[in-house]
Structures are given as C-alpha cells and as structure tokens.
Design a protein around this motif. Structure first.
Motif, PDB file in Angstrom:
ATOM      1  N   ALA A  93       0.809  -1.218   0.000  1.00  0.00           N
ATOM      2  CA  ALA A  93       0.000   0.000   0.000  1.00  0.00           C
ATOM      3  C   ALA A  93       0.841   1.267   0.000  1.00  0.00           C
ATOM      4  CB  ALA A  93      -0.936   0.002   1.211  1.00  0.00           C
ATOM      5  N   SER A 225      -7.460  -0.767  -7.025  1.00  0.00           N
ATOM      6  CA  SER A 225      -6.370  -0.604  -6.058  1.00  0.00           C
ATOM      7  C   SER A 225      -5.829   0.819  -6.084  1.00  0.00           C
ATOM      8  CB  SER A 225      -5.254  -1.608  -6.352  1.00  0.00           C
ATOM      9  OG  SER A 225      -5.694  -2.934  -6.169  1.00  0.00           O
ATOM     10  N   ARG A 229      -5.833   3.277  -2.825  1.00  0.00           N
ATOM     11  CA  ARG A 229      -4.568   3.860  -2.371  1.00  0.00           C
ATOM     12  C   ARG A 229      -4.658   5.384  -2.313  1.00  0.00           C
ATOM     13  NH1 ARG A 229       0.974   4.275  -5.328  1.00  0.00           N
ATOM     14  NH2 ARG A 229       2.467   4.240  -3.624  1.00  0.00           N
ATOM     15  N   VAL A 300      -7.586  -3.329   2.679  1.00  0.00           N
ATOM     16  CA  VAL A 300      -6.253  -2.951   3.123  1.00  0.00           C
ATOM     17  C   VAL A 300      -6.080  -3.476   4.537  1.00  0.00           C
ATOM     18  CG1 VAL A 300      -6.992  -0.688   3.992  1.00  0.00           C
ATOM     19  CG2 VAL A 300      -4.595  -1.039   3.340  1.00  0.00           C
ATOM     20  N   LEU A 309      -2.504  -4.031   0.113  1.00  0.00           N
ATOM     21  CA  LEU A 309      -3.771  -3.839  -0.581  1.00  0.00           C
ATOM     22  C   LEU A 309      -4.086  -5.103  -1.384  1.00  0.00           C
ATOM     23  CD1 LEU A 309      -3.692  -0.253  -2.172  1.00  0.00           C
ATOM     24  CD2 LEU A 309      -5.504  -1.162  -0.722  1.00  0.00           C
TER      25      LEU A 309
END
Length: 422
Positions: A93, A225, A229, A300, A309
């Motif tokens: 992550a 993702s 993030r 996460v 992640l």
C-alpha cells in the motif's frame, strides 16, 4: 441483482475498530454473490469468459499479460491454492509494488467498489459538519433493487451521516444525495471519469456514480487498487472505511426528537459474519456485488509496518463470502512473503506526482487517450489507529438485533429483495 440496504451512523456514535471479535457475536447476514442457474433446456452452462489477449500495461509489462504473474525468491511461500477470482492483485500500500496478480487489467464490472472513486472525487468537497435537506428529486433514478441506507426525503442529514451511509451500507441513496449536492449525477460522473484519468486508471469507464450495473461501466482490479490507495491518503476516507458500526438518523418522533437506528459495515473482513471472522489488522476498504460483477472486494490490512492492498473480482466459486475468503488468503500470503518476492509491476502514482515507483510516465499514452475520450499521492499512507482488527461489542449486537424490528418503512422488504447487490 439487488443491493443490500440499511443505514449509516450519526457522528456521535461511530464505533471504530480495535481488536478481533468472535464471529459468533456478529449478526448481520452477508450479501451473497450472484448464483448462476443451470439452463432451463438442460443444456450446458455457457463457457466462462477469458481475459482479452491484449490488456493495458500501465504499471509494468507483466501486468498486461493474462494469467498469474509472480516472481518468487528462494524460500518464498507458494501462492494460495483455489484462488478462483477472474482477476486479483496484491500490492504494497505504501510503495505501490505489485507482489502478484492475475489479469489485473481485465476490464470487468466493478459493482460498489466503484464507490471508492466516488469518494475520492467528492469527499474532499464538503465539510463533514455541513447539513443538507434531501429533496424528492435527489433520490430519483436509482437502479431497481439498489442497496439503501434509509435516507428519506424532506429530512436533514450531515455530510458525515451520508458518507457513513456510503461506506457502511453501500447506500445508493447516500451516493445520489451527495451527487445532488455536487451538481447532479451527470456532473459527478464526469468528475469521476476525470479523476480516474488523473490517477492513471485507464481501465475505468464510469456510467453511474454508485457502481450499479450499466452497459459499458467497467474498471479493473488494478484501477480499484489505485482508487483505494489514493483515497486512503484522506483521514476522513480512512475513518469511514474502517468504521464497523454506527448510528444513522431516522424519522422525527412525535416528541420532536430524531430517532436513530444502527448500521453495520457490510465488509465482512471488517465486521465478520456467522461463517467468517474479521481479518486481523483490517482497515477497510469497500465491497460490492451485482449480477454482472459477481462479488468484488478491495481491502487494506496492516501487520507491523507492512501494509497490503488486495483486490479480488468475481470469484468463479460461488460460495458464501468467497471474495472475502480469497482476499484473506492473499493477505496471509503477502504478509508471509514479505521480502521473499520480487515485484512484477507497480501501482503508478497520479499524474504529476513524480515521487513514487510508478510504472507509467506522467505523459503515459494510455492515460492521455483515456483523457481525450473522457472529455499526489504525496507521501506514505498511514493507517489511522489501525493495528488490530475490528471489535463489535456484544451490546452492539443486541442493539442491532432489536433494531431489525424497527427499520425504516419498507426497509425489511427492500432488504429481502436486494440481498445480492451492494
């Protein structure tokens, strides 16, 4: 398929996560993924779709190849068996390094995981204390069977209430209300598409702000993702996506006081279920389920200094909580494989960030093409108070069990009709 419905919490009663709770204490049912019935004529089921031969290479050449991509070092644990998702990805992550992936750029229906992009686009615009009185027109145009948190016209809600409705109960009514505040659904969709391009999320095409199935609406495990993030940079985003249970405003009583009712997060790695426990160190992010998407999930989690992640899209194995089970297996593998795998690609930074491991340059051709057709992540992500897993107290469980008998008008019927779409 429908969306499960419920309500979100008032700011004063938000309960965040601290430690692992026994699944026996958890009462809310999980919305099942889409089941596929056998053909009525007794013929064979249609063949499972296959990923396209050519996919985006944003983040690295290997990420554009079909099948599983992983580079194990000596002594590294093998990838989990029985991962049936059509597409999945596991990444760091903070650094953005992709540890392993399967068809991460396959464009698939995202379901309510697309709400992460909605939040990343709209959440910074309104202070959480701002209030809004819902108009009848604000709730028009939602898809049949949409998941609802229980918003009612002519009542007033805070922005904080509305975002809890989005994250905890995947409420399309909360999304449409916030979209109305943002200038309408059409304007919000355009802003979401622009934001996707800024994030180099070239697989994503937005049609609805809530993720409800629509022709042409697609995203990918890679792009989801990226949305997670980016969103996790925002402390409010982190608060909402890591909240296990809360109180949501209800009707006005005859005594002039506003009632509230309890809601619980439908992310089962966060809140647990009768057949699955909360995942240790989980901190969100968003789940979804529709006819076209099957089950989707981005999560996460943090163990020590390691933050991972995981995104899973449409497991072929249509078992209860299957997307969460496969995500948990990937988390287990990722934490065990720390320092024992070479990255196969990276989650790129937003345009202009220029400070990460991004595999796509600022002027990436694919991103520019997406911008044409659609007309910083500035530092490490830090989980806010997330070192353990979620606690759902027994008292809260009793509260929810009682509240199920006092849901807003029509909620029980909607819940039965909308069990499969989140």
């Amino acid at each position: 398929m429908p969306t499960t419905k419920s309500a979100s919490a008032s700011p004063s009663a938000v309960r965040t996560v601290a430690a692992l709770a026994s699944s026996a204490l958890l009462v809310s049912p999980l919305l099942a993924g889409t089941a596929h019935a056998a053909p009525a004529d007794g013929g064979q089921l249609p063949k499972a779709p296959v990923p396209p031969a050519k996919m985006s290479q944003v983040g690295g050449e290997r990420l554009g190849q079909s099948g599983v991509q992983v580079q194990l070092q000596a002594g590294a644990p093998a990838l989990p068996k029985e991962l049936t998702a059509r597409s999945w990805i596991i990444s760091d992550a903070e650094s953005g390094e992709v540890l392993a992936a399967k068809n991460p750029h396959w464009q698939l229906a995202p379901a309510s995981t697309l709400k992460m992009l909605f939040a990343d686009t709209v959440l910074p615009k309104f202070p959480k204390t701002q209030t809004y009185k819902v108009k009848p027109a604000d709730l028009a145009g939602m898809g049949t069977g949409s998941s609802l948190v229980g918003i009612k016209e002519n009542l007033t809600y805070t922005v904080h209430d509305l975002w809890l409705g989005v994250f905890l109960r995947s409420g399309n009514d909360a999304v449409h209300t916030l979209s109305a505040m943002n200038g309408g659904t059409e304007a919000t969709v355009k802003e979401m598409q622009k934001r996707a391009v800024e994030l180099n999320a070239t697989d994503t095409h937005v049609i609805t702000p809530d993720g409800y199935d629509a022709p042409g609406q697609v995203s990918s495990a890679y792009d989801l993702s990226l949305f997670a993030r980016a969103g996790l940079k925002n402390p409010d985003f982190r608060e909402y996506c890591s909240t296990a249970s809360a109180q949501f405003p209800g009707d006005m009583g005859k005594d002039g006081k506003r009632a509230t009712f309890g809601i619980q997060n439908t992310n089962r790695l966060l809140s647990g279920d009768f057949d699955i426990k909360p995942y240790p160190g989980i901190a969100g992010v968003k789940n979804g389920s529709t006819t076209n998407a099957g089950s989707t999930f981005t999560g996460v989690a943090q163990h020590g200094d390691r933050k991972l992640l995981v995104t899973v899209m449409n497991p072929e194995k249509k078992q209860h909580n299957e997307a969460y089970r496969e995500a948990a297996k990937l988390f287990d593998w990722g934490f065990a494989a720390d320092g024992k795998v070479d990255p196969v690609g990276s989650l790129v930074d937003p345009k202009g960030a220029g400070n990460g491991t991004g595999g796509a340059k600022d002027g990436d051709k694919e991103s520019q093409a997406a911008l044409d057709s659609a007309g910083g992540w500035g530092g490490p992500w830090t989980a806010a108070g997330i070192g353990g897993a979620v606690v759902v107290l027994l008292g809260a469980v009793v509260f929810f069990a009682r509240r199920r008998r006092a849901l807003p008008d029509g909620e029980r019927e909607r819940r039965g009709a909308g069990r499969r779409k989140k």
